[in-house]
Design a protein around this motif. Structure first.
Motif, mmCIF file in Angstrom:
data_model
loop_
_atom_site.group_PDB
_atom_site.id
_atom_site.type_symbol
_atom_site.label_atom_id
_atom_site.label_comp_id
_atom_site.label_asym_id
_atom_site.label_seq_id
_atom_site.Cartn_x
_atom_site.Cartn_y
_atom_site.Cartn_z
ATOM 1 N N GLY A 166 29.796 -14.475 -15.626
ATOM 2 C CA GLY A 166 30.601 -15.298 -16.408
ATOM 3 C C GLY A 166 29.564 -16.361 -17.352
ATOM 4 O O GLY A 166 30.312 -17.205 -17.713
ATOM 5 N N LEU A 167 28.386 -16.233 -16.873
ATOM 6 C CA LEU A 167 27.721 -17.421 -17.719
ATOM 7 C C LEU A 167 26.272 -16.627 -17.893
ATOM 8 O O LEU A 167 25.756 -15.620 -17.209
ATOM 9 C CB LEU A 167 27.438 -18.657 -17.032
ATOM 10 N N THR A 168 25.511 -17.143 -19.105
ATOM 11 C CA THR A 168 24.212 -17.067 -19.017
ATOM 12 C C THR A 168 23.311 -18.055 -18.619
ATOM 13 O O THR A 168 23.479 -19.095 -19.130
ATOM 14 C CB THR A 168 23.681 -16.457 -20.770
ATOM 15 N N LEU A 169 22.556 -18.078 -17.580
ATOM 16 C CA LEU A 169 21.966 -19.163 -16.774
ATOM 17 C C LEU A 169 21.243 -19.913 -17.899
ATOM 18 O O LEU A 169 21.417 -21.143 -17.745
ATOM 19 C CB LEU A 169 21.124 -18.932 -15.428
ATOM 20 N N SER A 170 20.247 -19.348 -18.598
ATOM 21 C CA SER A 170 19.401 -20.024 -19.340
ATOM 22 C C SER A 170 20.229 -20.826 -20.467
ATOM 23 O O SER A 170 19.843 -21.902 -21.048
ATOM 24 C CB SER A 170 18.354 -19.115 -19.934
ATOM 25 N N SER A 171 21.231 -20.244 -21.038
ATOM 26 C CA SER A 171 22.162 -20.884 -21.988
ATOM 27 C C SER A 171 22.812 -22.169 -21.422
ATOM 28 O O SER A 171 23.119 -22.919 -22.341
ATOM 29 C CB SER A 171 23.177 -20.005 -22.656
ATOM 30 N N VAL A 172 22.941 -22.342 -20.383
ATOM 31 C CA VAL A 172 23.717 -23.692 -19.750
ATOM 32 C C VAL A 172 22.723 -24.273 -18.978
ATOM 33 O O VAL A 172 23.031 -25.393 -18.231
ATOM 34 C CB VAL A 172 24.901 -23.184 -18.750
ATOM 35 N N GLY A 173 21.559 -24.146 -19.031
ATOM 36 C CA GLY A 173 20.387 -25.270 -18.900
ATOM 37 C C GLY A 173 20.101 -25.140 -17.358
ATOM 38 O O GLY A 173 19.310 -25.963 -16.877
ATOM 39 N N ILE A 174 20.563 -23.891 -16.749
ATOM 40 C CA ILE A 174 19.953 -23.682 -15.355
ATOM 41 C C ILE A 174 18.643 -23.089 -15.330
ATOM 42 O O ILE A 174 18.853 -21.726 -16.042
ATOM 43 C CB ILE A 174 20.910 -23.099 -14.386
ATOM 44 N N ALA A 175 17.590 -23.528 -14.961
ATOM 45 C CA ALA A 175 16.227 -22.859 -15.111
ATOM 46 C C ALA A 175 16.416 -21.475 -14.188
ATOM 47 O O ALA A 175 16.422 -21.405 -12.990
ATOM 48 C CB ALA A 175 15.215 -23.755 -14.743
ATOM 49 N N GLN A 176 16.186 -20.327 -14.754
ATOM 50 C CA GLN A 176 16.178 -19.004 -14.350
ATOM 51 C C GLN A 176 15.073 -18.974 -13.454
ATOM 52 O O GLN A 176 15.077 -18.353 -12.401
ATOM 53 C CB GLN A 176 16.281 -18.007 -15.198
ATOM 54 N N ALA A 177 13.832 -19.792 -13.740
ATOM 55 C CA ALA A 177 12.621 -19.284 -12.731
ATOM 56 C C ALA A 177 12.874 -20.234 -11.628
ATOM 57 O O ALA A 177 12.475 -19.709 -10.300
ATOM 58 C CB ALA A 177 11.416 -20.099 -13.593
ATOM 59 N N GLU A 178 13.939 -20.968 -11.351
ATOM 60 C CA GLU A 178 14.098 -21.772 -10.086
ATOM 61 C C GLU A 178 15.423 -21.271 -9.400
ATOM 62 O O GLU A 178 15.680 -21.209 -8.051
ATOM 63 C CB GLU A 178 14.605 -23.319 -10.430
ATOM 64 N N THR A 179 16.354 -20.098 -10.064
ATOM 65 C CA THR A 179 17.388 -19.742 -9.706
ATOM 66 C C THR A 179 16.901 -18.785 -8.265
ATOM 67 O O THR A 179 15.876 -17.992 -8.353
ATOM 68 C CB THR A 179 17.841 -18.737 -10.478
ATOM 69 N N VAL A 180 17.533 -18.676 -7.151
ATOM 70 C CA VAL A 180 17.326 -18.012 -6.123
ATOM 71 C C VAL A 180 18.589 -16.848 -6.152
ATOM 72 O O VAL A 180 19.840 -17.329 -6.033
ATOM 73 C CB VAL A 180 17.628 -18.851 -4.948
ATOM 74 N N VAL A 181 18.243 -15.628 -6.116
ATOM 75 C CA VAL A 181 19.160 -14.544 -5.831
ATOM 76 C C VAL A 181 18.595 -13.705 -4.763
ATOM 77 O O VAL A 181 17.679 -13.349 -4.470
ATOM 78 C CB VAL A 181 18.850 -13.667 -7.490
ATOM 79 N N ARG A 182 20.020 -13.647 -3.965
ATOM 80 C CA ARG A 182 19.617 -12.957 -2.714
ATOM 81 C C ARG A 182 20.631 -11.632 -2.625
ATOM 82 O O ARG A 182 21.889 -11.885 -3.047
ATOM 83 C CB ARG A 182 20.084 -13.789 -1.526
ATOM 84 N N ILE A 183 20.323 -10.588 -1.926
ATOM 85 C CA ILE A 183 20.981 -9.438 -1.636
ATOM 86 C C ILE A 183 21.027 -9.336 -0.108
ATOM 87 O O ILE A 183 19.840 -9.312 0.396
ATOM 88 C CB ILE A 183 20.544 -8.191 -2.449
ATOM 89 N N ALA A 184 22.360 -9.020 0.567
ATOM 90 C CA ALA A 184 22.382 -8.626 1.591
ATOM 91 C C ALA A 184 23.096 -7.398 1.762
ATOM 92 O O ALA A 184 24.120 -7.006 0.964
ATOM 93 C CB ALA A 184 23.373 -9.596 2.355
ATOM 94 N N GLU A 185 22.591 -6.529 2.754
ATOM 95 C CA GLU A 185 23.276 -5.252 3.076
ATOM 96 C C GLU A 185 23.627 -5.387 4.645
ATOM 97 O O GLU A 185 22.914 -5.664 5.452
ATOM 98 C CB GLU A 185 22.317 -4.168 2.881
ATOM 99 N N LEU A 186 25.076 -5.178 4.614
ATOM 100 C CA LEU A 186 25.349 -5.379 6.208
ATOM 101 C C LEU A 186 26.393 -4.184 6.536
ATOM 102 O O LEU A 186 27.103 -3.602 5.536
ATOM 103 C CB LEU A 186 26.627 -6.685 6.282
ATOM 104 N N GLU A 187 26.454 -3.813 7.795
ATOM 105 C CA GLU A 187 27.138 -2.759 8.232
ATOM 106 C C GLU A 187 27.955 -3.546 9.314
ATOM 107 O O GLU A 187 27.557 -4.048 10.271
ATOM 108 C CB GLU A 187 26.390 -1.558 8.872
ATOM 109 N N ILE A 188 29.239 -3.285 9.253
ATOM 110 C CA ILE A 188 30.409 -3.996 10.012
ATOM 111 C C ILE A 188 31.209 -2.963 11.031
ATOM 112 O O ILE A 188 31.359 -1.775 10.617
ATOM 113 C CB ILE A 188 31.440 -4.587 9.159
#
Length: 151
Positions: free
Chosen positions: A15-37
């Protein structure tokens, strides 16, 4: 859905483009988790994670988005796509009372967990699909949370 597809879908629905709203993409933390329940505890796990995710995006200004999906042919296999404004926001998240409660409650429900560190290449989304927080909104929310904590 493989990790690459999930990452693309998560970024598109953000719902947003991080760079267009002033959030520095270089600082952004993106994590992916894979879980088995544990199948016998899947409903309880989903309830706990929904509560934790809702609280995280409600009270933590540095949590940009958290998405959870289950594999169509194996609903006990869950994938999470998490986006934080920066490392400090991620550290604040994992130290929060609601996250600690989630870990305590769900630990026995989780059969396997893989956490993937990523380097964002491009995070874009169509702004027509949701509210777009600005960098000023994030700062204002953080300031408000700090001020409330001081009272």
């Amino acid at each position: 859905m493989d990790i690459k597809t999930m990452a693309a879908v998560g970024a598109l629905t953000l719902g947003l483009t991080l760079s267009s709203v002033g959030i520095a993409q270089a600082e952004t933390v993106v994590r992916i988790a894979e879980l088995e329940i544990d199948p016998a505890q899947l409903d309880a796990y989903k309830a706990a994670v929904r509560d934790e995710m809702a609280e995280s995006v409600r009270v933590e200004p540095g949590v940009i988005a958290i998405y959870a999906v289950a594999l169509k042919n194996n609903p006990t296999q869950l994938r999470f796509f998490e986006i934080y404004a920066n490392d400090a926001a991620y550290r604040t998240h994992i130290a929060s009372p609601h996250f600690k409660k989630y870990v305590e409650v769900t630990q026995p429900m989780i059969r396997a967990r893989t956490l993937l560190e990523t380097d964002p290449v491009q995070l874009s989304a169509n702004p027509r699909y949701g509210a777009i927080p600005t960098a000023a909104d994030v700062v204002t929310q953080a300031d408000r949370a700090t001020q409330e904590g001081e009272q």
